[in-house]
Design a protein around this motif. Sequence first.
Motif, PDB file in Angstrom:
ATOM      1  N   ASN B 105     -14.019  -5.157 -16.253  1.00 41.96           N
ATOM      2  CA  ASN B 105     -13.785  -6.286 -15.348  1.00 41.96           C
ATOM      3  C   ASN B 105     -12.318  -6.367 -14.955  1.00 41.96           C
ATOM      4  O   ASN B 105     -11.990  -6.663 -13.812  1.00 41.96           O
ATOM      5  CB  ASN B 105     -14.204  -7.592 -16.026  1.00 41.96           C
ATOM      6  CG  ASN B 105     -15.675  -7.624 -16.326  1.00 41.96           C
ATOM      7  OD1 ASN B 105     -16.157  -6.794 -17.069  1.00 41.96           O
ATOM      8  ND2 ASN B 105     -16.394  -8.559 -15.742  1.00 41.96           N
ATOM      9  N   ALA B 108     -11.702  -3.680 -12.473  1.00 42.24           N
ATOM     10  CA  ALA B 108     -12.288  -4.046 -11.178  1.00 42.24           C
ATOM     11  C   ALA B 108     -11.441  -5.102 -10.477  1.00 42.24           C
ATOM     12  O   ALA B 108     -11.275  -5.069  -9.254  1.00 42.24           O
ATOM     13  CB  ALA B 108     -13.714  -4.550 -11.377  1.00 42.24           C
ATOM     14  N   ALA B 109     -10.882  -6.035 -11.266  1.00 43.04           N
ATOM     15  CA  ALA B 109     -10.054  -7.086 -10.681  1.00 43.04           C
ATOM     16  C   ALA B 109      -8.815  -6.496 -10.014  1.00 43.04           C
ATOM     17  O   ALA B 109      -8.329  -7.012  -9.015  1.00 43.04           O
ATOM     18  CB  ALA B 109      -9.647  -8.097 -11.751  1.00 43.04           C
ATOM     19  N   TRP B 110      -8.311  -5.396 -10.593  1.00 43.03           N
ATOM     20  CA  TRP B 110      -7.114  -4.785 -10.030  1.00 43.03           C
ATOM     21  C   TRP B 110      -7.403  -3.915  -8.823  1.00 43.03           C
ATOM     22  O   TRP B 110      -6.595  -3.821  -7.913  1.00 43.03           O
ATOM     23  CB  TRP B 110      -6.386  -3.958 -11.100  1.00 43.03           C
ATOM     24  CG  TRP B 110      -5.556  -4.816 -11.972  1.00 43.03           C
ATOM     25  CD1 TRP B 110      -5.918  -5.370 -13.175  1.00 43.03           C
ATOM     26  CD2 TRP B 110      -4.231  -5.276 -11.710  1.00 43.03           C
ATOM     27  NE1 TRP B 110      -4.906  -6.140 -13.662  1.00 43.03           N
ATOM     28  CE2 TRP B 110      -3.854  -6.094 -12.785  1.00 43.03           C
ATOM     29  CE3 TRP B 110      -3.324  -5.076 -10.677  1.00 43.03           C
ATOM     30  CZ2 TRP B 110      -2.618  -6.716 -12.847  1.00 43.03           C
ATOM     31  CZ3 TRP B 110      -2.098  -5.688 -10.744  1.00 43.03           C
ATOM     32  CH2 TRP B 110      -1.749  -6.503 -11.821  1.00 43.03           C
ATOM     33  N   GLN B 112     -10.517  -3.724  -6.952  1.00 44.70           N
ATOM     34  CA  GLN B 112     -11.422  -4.172  -5.904  1.00 44.70           C
ATOM     35  C   GLN B 112     -10.930  -5.505  -5.372  1.00 44.70           C
ATOM     36  O   GLN B 112     -10.782  -6.462  -6.130  1.00 44.70           O
ATOM     37  CB  GLN B 112     -12.849  -4.316  -6.437  1.00 44.70           C
ATOM     38  CG  GLN B 112     -13.443  -2.979  -6.816  1.00 44.70           C
ATOM     39  CD  GLN B 112     -14.817  -3.139  -7.402  1.00 44.70           C
ATOM     40  OE1 GLN B 112     -15.580  -3.981  -6.957  1.00 44.70           O
ATOM     41  NE2 GLN B 112     -15.132  -2.356  -8.402  1.00 44.70           N
ATOM     42  N   THR B 113     -10.705  -5.551  -4.082  1.00 42.24           N
ATOM     43  CA  THR B 113     -10.079  -6.732  -3.508  1.00 42.24           C
ATOM     44  C   THR B 113     -10.971  -7.963  -3.626  1.00 42.24           C
ATOM     45  O   THR B 113     -10.483  -9.060  -3.823  1.00 42.24           O
ATOM     46  CB  THR B 113      -9.736  -6.489  -2.030  1.00 42.24           C
ATOM     47  OG1 THR B 113     -10.877  -5.879  -1.421  1.00 42.24           O
ATOM     48  CG2 THR B 113      -8.536  -5.590  -1.875  1.00 42.24           C
ATOM     49  N   GLU B 114     -12.302  -7.760  -3.516  1.00 34.58           N
ATOM     50  CA  GLU B 114     -13.183  -8.930  -3.464  1.00 34.58           C
ATOM     51  C   GLU B 114     -13.598  -9.406  -4.848  1.00 34.58           C
ATOM     52  O   GLU B 114     -14.172 -10.479  -4.991  1.00 34.58           O
ATOM     53  CB  GLU B 114     -14.428  -8.628  -2.614  1.00 34.58           C
ATOM     54  CG  GLU B 114     -15.452  -7.732  -3.261  1.00 34.58           C
ATOM     55  CD  GLU B 114     -15.090  -6.253  -3.146  1.00 34.58           C
ATOM     56  OE1 GLU B 114     -15.944  -5.423  -3.458  1.00 34.58           O
ATOM     57  OE2 GLU B 114     -13.952  -5.928  -2.752  1.00 34.58           O
ATOM     58  N   TYR B 115     -13.296  -8.614  -5.879  1.00 34.42           N
ATOM     59  CA  TYR B 115     -13.754  -8.990  -7.215  1.00 34.42           C
ATOM     60  C   TYR B 115     -12.777  -9.957  -7.871  1.00 34.42           C
ATOM     61  O   TYR B 115     -11.570  -9.721  -7.897  1.00 34.42           O
ATOM     62  CB  TYR B 115     -13.913  -7.746  -8.091  1.00 34.42           C
ATOM     63  CG  TYR B 115     -14.485  -8.083  -9.439  1.00 34.42           C
ATOM     64  CD1 TYR B 115     -15.855  -8.257  -9.609  1.00 34.42           C
ATOM     65  CD2 TYR B 115     -13.655  -8.277 -10.538  1.00 34.42           C
ATOM     66  CE1 TYR B 115     -16.373  -8.601 -10.837  1.00 34.42           C
ATOM     67  CE2 TYR B 115     -14.169  -8.618 -11.773  1.00 34.42           C
ATOM     68  CZ  TYR B 115     -15.531  -8.780 -11.911  1.00 34.42           C
ATOM     69  OH  TYR B 115     -16.048  -9.134 -13.127  1.00 34.42           O
ATOM     70  N   LEU B 116     -13.318 -11.056  -8.375  1.00 35.98           N
ATOM     71  CA  LEU B 116     -12.510 -12.024  -9.101  1.00 35.98           C
ATOM     72  C   LEU B 116     -12.995 -12.074 -10.534  1.00 35.98           C
ATOM     73  O   LEU B 116     -14.192 -12.150 -10.784  1.00 35.98           O
ATOM     74  CB  LEU B 116     -12.629 -13.403  -8.463  1.00 35.98           C
ATOM     75  CG  LEU B 116     -12.062 -13.542  -7.055  1.00 35.98           C
ATOM     76  CD1 LEU B 116     -12.439 -14.875  -6.476  1.00 35.98           C
ATOM     77  CD2 LEU B 116     -10.562 -13.360  -7.060  1.00 35.98           C
ATOM     78  N   ILE B 117     -12.057 -12.032 -11.460  1.00 32.11           N
ATOM     79  CA  ILE B 117     -12.450 -11.971 -12.869  1.00 32.11           C
ATOM     80  C   ILE B 117     -12.474 -13.379 -13.456  1.00 32.11           C
ATOM     81  O   ILE B 117     -11.545 -14.156 -13.252  1.00 32.11           O
ATOM     82  CB  ILE B 117     -11.496 -11.041 -13.650  1.00 32.11           C
ATOM     83  CG1 ILE B 117     -11.923 -10.914 -15.104  1.00 32.11           C
ATOM     84  CG2 ILE B 117     -10.057 -11.498 -13.565  1.00 32.11           C
ATOM     85  CD1 ILE B 117     -11.175  -9.838 -15.848  1.00 32.11           C
ATOM     86  N   PRO B 118     -13.564 -13.762 -14.149  1.00 34.91           N
ATOM     87  CA  PRO B 118     -13.586 -15.068 -14.795  1.00 34.91           C
ATOM     88  C   PRO B 118     -12.584 -15.116 -15.958  1.00 34.91           C
ATOM     89  O   PRO B 118     -12.381 -14.111 -16.637  1.00 34.91           O
ATOM     90  CB  PRO B 118     -15.014 -15.197 -15.312  1.00 34.91           C
ATOM     91  CG  PRO B 118     -15.795 -14.137 -14.619  1.00 34.91           C
ATOM     92  CD  PRO B 118     -14.825 -13.045 -14.304  1.00 34.91           C
TER      93      PRO B 118
END
Lengths: 191, 307
Positions: B105, B108-110, B112-118
């Motif tokens: 995660n 992916a947060a770093w 992928q632009t659209e991914y936001l990590i909880p």
Amino acid sequence: MTQASTTPAQPEKLTRSGFLRRWLGGLSLALVAGLAGATSWKSKRKTQVWQLDPHKCVHCGNCEHACVLKPSAVKAVHAYVLCGYCKLCGGYHHPQAKNLDTAAESQLCPTGAIKRTFIEDPFYEYTIIEEKCIGCGVCVKGCSQFGNGSLFLQVRHDRCVNCNDCAIARVCPVQAFRLVPADEPYLLKGV
Amino acid sequence: MRNPVTLILTAISTPVILAAQTVQRFPRPDFESDYSAPLLTAPAARWFGWEYLDVLLLILALALAGHLALRRRSRRGLLALAVFSLLYFGFWRQGCICAVGASQNVTAAWFQTEYLIPLPVLAFFALPLLFTLFHGRTFCAAVCPLGAIQELTVWRPVKLPLWLNHTLGMLPWVYLCLALLFAATGTGFLICRWDPFVGFFRLGAPLSMLLFGALILAVGLFVARPYCRFLCPYGVLLGLCSRLARRHVTITPAECVQCRLCEDACPFGAIQARPGVYFPATGWRGTTTTWRWPCKWSRPMPGHPPD
């Protein structure tokens, strides 16, 4: 109790490895904390959950089997607003059904999870019995192809365990699954 | 999985179906009776306070594990904590989110632009690493549910030859690189897909997952903790942090009499001879043992030879 605490304290001798460990340890501490801090800039307070967009869904049947839960967290939902209340229901009746009744052989649903109630001639109400639904999407397919498309599939969030990597999203042929805000976890039709 | 014919048919029928869905072929009837349609009811969203409770319990468990390992030196205490972690993080919370998968995660947060990590996921990634920098890999010892289930199913551990232990020890690096690459490119979360035990925690999973988990458990009867030692990608990061840890579990050199029985007793092959450390109890200076459990790094004991 540790033995070290009972032995008399010896003067600390700074070795090369000790020196490296101390400084590299501090450095990596700052590194991990910095990484976490920098990542939190790209985080959000609200959790996201998986949901499938019924307008993209092609009712391929993957939802029934691909989910890590058995039975699947995906179940059919009925948007009554869109329903035509037909006597011959594409989502309820088997295409080869001889009689338009509630007999088991007339029904499309493999688990008999749709309840058909008579309202007035010639209209019938169709209700999903959630406990029986296995999310196979057979009724959704029938309703979409021969009816109004008022039956559709949704991830039920009382069951979904919100996997890091949704197993159904992985195999969905039309990428109908996406992450939605947890406080609005449903993508409904006819509302 | 899907044959070409199905794919083509899907491609052809998709626009047709999409068009059909927007058309209301059969208009809603005007009922003569006083029928009113039931409302579309959806069950309420889950309570997400659990996730913050998880983070709180993770902090408490990590602190307790450090206390039990370093101060109390209690094997029994660590085992009890491992059972708790297995029951809570494993069976009750169904193995997700876990620190092992959280590294994806973060990647992916770093990338992928659209991914936001909880935030709880970020906490699950960072907290074990931070605690490891102070206490060593106490997360693996007693907090990780994947480790706990393997810890409890060790039956007759055999000692692997050193060369095999080291060679298989390379696998986590490969796995980590692949998993991060998959996460960065948005291909999928490889670690979650091949999580061996989440199927047991949820009491149901695809057959391939269950078979993989059963295989790991079966191997784990004889080769202790095979997933931790030879696959776990998060263990690579923890191992790096553990090298730089402030404190470690150590064999007390003041009491050690150099019998070296512990080298054979360690089910993980983690205690290995290493020269150059003085043992006050025997007055002996030379080959000695270092405690390397369960990390893959050896370091000398804190003993000082007389001048």
